[in-house]
Design an enzyme around this catalytic site. Sequence first.
Site, PDB file in Angstrom:
ATOM      1  CG  HIS A 317      -2.119   0.979   1.065  1.00  0.00           C
ATOM      2  ND1 HIS A 317      -1.986   2.252   1.252  1.00  0.00           N
ATOM      3  CD2 HIS A 317      -3.291   0.772   0.774  1.00  0.00           C
ATOM      4  CE1 HIS A 317      -2.999   2.821   1.181  1.00  0.00           C
ATOM      5  NE2 HIS A 317      -4.156   2.032   0.896  1.00  0.00           N
ATOM      6  CG  ASP A 375      -8.454  -3.632  -3.378  1.00  0.00           C
ATOM      7  OD1 ASP A 375      -9.521  -3.578  -2.916  1.00  0.00           O
ATOM      8  OD2 ASP A 375      -7.814  -2.745  -3.688  1.00  0.00           O
TER       9      ASP A 375
HETATM   10  N1  ACO Z   1       4.216  -7.420  -4.918  1.00  0.00           N
HETATM   11  C1  ACO Z   1       5.553  -7.494  -5.160  1.00  0.00           C
HETATM   12  N2  ACO Z   1       6.409  -6.409  -4.799  1.00  0.00           N
HETATM   13  C2  ACO Z   1       5.754  -5.419  -4.353  1.00  0.00           C
HETATM   14  C3  ACO Z   1       4.527  -5.327  -4.288  1.00  0.00           C
HETATM   15  C4  ACO Z   1       3.716  -6.250  -4.624  1.00  0.00           C
HETATM   16  N3  ACO Z   1       2.276  -6.257  -4.377  1.00  0.00           N
HETATM   17  N4  ACO Z   1       4.291  -3.857  -3.827  1.00  0.00           N
HETATM   18  C5  ACO Z   1       5.105  -3.187  -3.753  1.00  0.00           C
HETATM   19  N5  ACO Z   1       6.499  -4.319  -4.122  1.00  0.00           N
HETATM   20  C6  ACO Z   1       7.766  -3.916  -4.033  1.00  0.00           C
HETATM   21  C7  ACO Z   1       8.340  -3.155  -5.217  1.00  0.00           C
HETATM   22  O1  ACO Z   1       8.712  -3.813  -6.322  1.00  0.00           O
HETATM   23  C8  ACO Z   1       9.452  -2.544  -4.553  1.00  0.00           C
HETATM   24  O2  ACO Z   1      10.280  -3.011  -4.576  1.00  0.00           O
HETATM   25  P1  ACO Z   1      11.940  -2.434  -4.772  1.00  0.00           P
HETATM   26  O3  ACO Z   1      12.079  -1.579  -3.637  1.00  0.00           O
HETATM   27  O4  ACO Z   1      13.054  -3.667  -4.577  1.00  0.00           O
HETATM   28  O5  ACO Z   1      11.896  -1.744  -6.279  1.00  0.00           O
HETATM   29  C9  ACO Z   1       8.783  -2.306  -2.995  1.00  0.00           C
HETATM   30  O6  ACO Z   1       8.008  -3.178  -2.843  1.00  0.00           O
HETATM   31  C10 ACO Z   1       8.349  -0.829  -2.803  1.00  0.00           C
HETATM   32  O7  ACO Z   1       7.128  -0.768  -3.895  1.00  0.00           O
HETATM   33  P2  ACO Z   1       6.476   0.518  -4.334  1.00  0.00           P
HETATM   34  O8  ACO Z   1       5.926   0.418  -5.522  1.00  0.00           O
HETATM   35  O9  ACO Z   1       7.378   1.780  -4.083  1.00  0.00           O
HETATM   36  O10 ACO Z   1       5.265   0.654  -3.481  1.00  0.00           O
HETATM   37  P3  ACO Z   1       4.315   1.615  -3.454  1.00  0.00           P
HETATM   38  O11 ACO Z   1       3.982   1.902  -2.089  1.00  0.00           O
HETATM   39  O12 ACO Z   1       4.596   2.863  -4.303  1.00  0.00           O
HETATM   40  O13 ACO Z   1       3.192   0.931  -4.063  1.00  0.00           O
HETATM   41  C11 ACO Z   1       1.104  -0.214  -4.441  1.00  0.00           C
HETATM   42  C12 ACO Z   1       1.893   0.574  -3.514  1.00  0.00           C
HETATM   43  C13 ACO Z   1       0.997   0.392  -5.726  1.00  0.00           C
HETATM   44  C14 ACO Z   1      -0.043  -0.483  -3.885  1.00  0.00           C
HETATM   45  C15 ACO Z   1       1.825  -1.663  -4.607  1.00  0.00           C
HETATM   46  O14 ACO Z   1       2.233  -2.282  -3.386  1.00  0.00           O
HETATM   47  C16 ACO Z   1       1.102  -2.602  -5.575  1.00  0.00           C
HETATM   48  O15 ACO Z   1       1.512  -2.425  -6.808  1.00  0.00           O
HETATM   49  N6  ACO Z   1       0.517  -3.362  -5.069  1.00  0.00           N
HETATM   50  C17 ACO Z   1      -0.270  -4.535  -5.753  1.00  0.00           C
HETATM   51  C18 ACO Z   1      -1.700  -3.892  -6.303  1.00  0.00           C
HETATM   52  C19 ACO Z   1      -2.528  -3.816  -5.107  1.00  0.00           C
HETATM   53  O16 ACO Z   1      -2.928  -4.385  -4.493  1.00  0.00           O
HETATM   54  N7  ACO Z   1      -3.416  -2.335  -4.994  1.00  0.00           N
HETATM   55  C20 ACO Z   1      -4.315  -2.145  -4.225  1.00  0.00           C
HETATM   56  C21 ACO Z   1      -3.795  -0.868  -3.265  1.00  0.00           C
HETATM   57  S1  ACO Z   1      -4.999  -0.609  -1.933  1.00  0.00           S
HETATM   58  C22 ACO Z   1      -6.121   0.197  -2.526  1.00  0.00           C
HETATM   59  O17 ACO Z   1      -6.193   0.912  -3.529  1.00  0.00           O
HETATM   60  C23 ACO Z   1      -7.488   0.091  -1.924  1.00  0.00           C
END
Ligand code: ACO
Length: 441
Positions: A317, A375
């Site tokens: 998140h 979710d």
């Molecule tokens: N699976 C695998 N790796 C992940 C995930 C995931 N779900 N989420 C983040 N990461 C990793 C990234 O690759 C990154 O790795 P790195 O530092 O080695 O490059 C690290 O964790 C940080 O990730 P960011 O993208 O910077 O995290 P951010 O906080 O920007 O993104 C997000 C948040 C977009 C929700 C992300 O976690 C994601 O894509 N999750 C899956 C989609 C999802 O479930 N969305 C629903 C959100 S809740 C809502 O909208 C109600």
Amino acid sequence: MGIGETAADRWVLRRANGAQDVPLESMKSQMGPDVVDMRHLYQQAGVFSYDPGFANTASCQSAITYIDGEEGLLLHRGYPIEQLCEKASFTDVAWLLSHGELPDARQKARFEQGLMAEAHLHEQIRNFFNGFRRDSHPMAMLCGTLAGLSSFYGNQEADQRHRITPEEREMSTLRLVAKMPTLAAWVYRYSRGLPLIYPRPGLSYAENCLHMLFSMPEAPWQVNPVLARAFDRILILHADHGQNVSTSTVRTVGSTGVNPFACIAAGVAALWGPAHGGANEAVLDMLDEIGTVDGIPAFMERVRNREDGTRLMGFGHRVYKKLDPRAGLMRRICHEVLAELGMDHDPRLELALRLEETALNDEYFISRRLYPNVDFYSGIILRAMGIPSSMFTVFFAVARTAGWVAQWKEMLESRPGISRPRALYVGQTRRDVPSSYGAEN
Ligand code: ACO
């Protein structure tokens, strides 16, 4: 020194080239970090601040929702989401968001009566649907018809005056919360070619959502209190979440003084995007792709290796770096619903639980502080209830309307002036259109 006023802390923007420093003041928050007041930065220093996506910028003052992502805390008007979910109904929470306090018995009765009275849509709105293809995405229909509602419920005088009175604000808040379930259900009924069902007095807000989705003229949906309560709590869990992209859109569009139905339609458009409201649908696709628990190790390997950008959907998140408090509640609701439907040994649930457990014990997820989000379970619950995945975001929008209208009202009451961000211009400098241009066209 009050909340939202200048704090004792003073800041200085130091310039390296010997030019005079720029003093900045900070403003006191009730909880969480104070903010540095940038409103006069351009007059003081001749520069703008740069914060694409506004991730570090407070765009408004708000007393509605407080989130502490580090601690996994979500408060609406000060009340923890866990307590609201246990003790209040969705309509109580909708009132709370807009009015600041939980309704007393009289307010609650009047609000619920008002919601019932306003739940109907103008009959001509039925005609709107005929313009859409049957296979249109439900969010396209929701967005279009909702904006169209402004021609029925708009206040032309207010539009002329560019001012929406407090009475009009109250009425629009009531109407929007009241009409969204009917509109959402009609979107679904139209896409399936089913007769449109009207709201039924005597049913709760959540019961009416399910009634309008599932009843047939000859066979009304039988109220199931466990499913209705579960649905009500899902609505509560999606009601508001601070200044996320759809809410910020509603505030921005609303700052122009536009009709509230058009303004909420803009919020629906923002919510539609897969990065915002569409993740629960993606969780189901992911579970289908993994297939069975035996497929988990290979899938996790793909996530760790970022094969084709594979992510564990429903995890991580932007704000929460601890467990999203809504995710734990959603997990409980998921078990209740599947037990009620006799699906507690559903292979999809077993797969989801094993996947969650595997991820929570995996170094990749531990080191990045990635936990299940709201979710991860909501898709499983909604599908078990018989709601197709293309409708998930539509019901997210129904719930979030409570938050959008509260934020819209708060924005209007604070009289902020029109939203107008700046850009760091990186394009061409001034140049003339070539004198030969157009001669040969
Ligand atoms: N699976 C695998 N790796 C992940 C995930 C995931 N779900 N989420 C983040 N990461 C990793 C990234 O690759 C990154 O790795 P790195 O530092 O080695 O490059 C690290 O964790 C940080 O990730 P960011 O993208 O910077 O995290 P951010 O906080 O920007 O993104 C997000 C948040 C977009 C929700 C992300 O976690 C994601 O894509 N999750 C899956 C989609 C999802 O479930 N969305 C629903 C959100 S809740 C809502 O909208 C109600």
